[in-house]
Design an enzyme around this catalytic site. Structure first.
Site, PDB file in Angstrom:
ATOM      1  NE  ARG A  65      26.271  45.039  50.017  1.00  0.00           N
ATOM      2  CZ  ARG A  65      26.111  43.821  50.054  1.00  0.00           C
ATOM      3  NH1 ARG A  65      27.184  43.041  50.142  1.00  0.00           N
ATOM      4  NH2 ARG A  65      24.989  43.179  50.294  1.00  0.00           N
ATOM      5  CD  GLU A 102      18.855  34.674  55.012  1.00  0.00           C
ATOM      6  OE1 GLU A 102      19.726  34.140  54.629  1.00  0.00           O
ATOM      7  OE2 GLU A 102      18.583  35.752  54.461  1.00  0.00           O
TER       8      GLU A 102
END
Length: 158
Positions: A65, A102
């Protein structure tokens, strides 16, 4: 409209995709921002304004992106573009840095000759603040430029 209100309007144009790429993660899908010409232009306008009068030689952006907005930002700033990619995607000698997410770890690479001495760069990334990676602190760009006072600005869209 204030800068904060502009940022909030752009954030509202980004779709949250819960549980992607795995349960508990909320993916920020910027395709909803990109498909709208006005939002896309305003995002680039805002990033350009945030750079201010900062002299920039290169915009460094992380795939994938980051390439969309980083490449366009480089064009607006009259700067070169440096892609940062996942391992094995760059055809030339590169250096790498790893960081924790995470949901695991990730490694990124940049060409050794991408950022040379005395160049100022803007680092563009689109991660949430829960995924901070300062590439120069992590060593990916650290030794590629010996300029002590690099002009570096981090711009976060999502």
């Amino acid at each position: 409209m204030t800068t904060q209100k502009q940022v909030e309007a752009l954030k509202a144009a980004i779709r949250d995709v819960p549980d992607f790429p795995k349960p508990g993660i909320v993916f920020k899908d910027i395709t909803t921002l990109l498909r709208d010409a006005t939002h896309f232009r305003r995002a680039l306008d805002l990033m350009t304004v945030l750079c201010g009068d900062l002299p920039v030689d290169k915009v460094v952006a992380i795939e994938s992106r980051g390439f969309i907005l980083g490449g366009a930002l480089a064009d607006r700033l009259g700067a070169g573009f440096v892609p940062v990619r996942k391992p094995g995607k760059l055809p030339w000698r590169s250096r790498s840095a790893s960081y924790a997410l995470e949901y695991g770890t990730e490694t990124l690479e940049v060409h050794e000759d991408a950022v040379v001495d005395r160049l100022r760069h803007v680092l563009h990334h689109d991660w949430e603040h829960s995924h901070p990676l300062d590439l120069s602190d992590e060593g990916l760009l650290a030794d590629l430029s010996d300029r002590e006072e690099e002009a570096e600005q981090q711009l976060a869209i999502a």
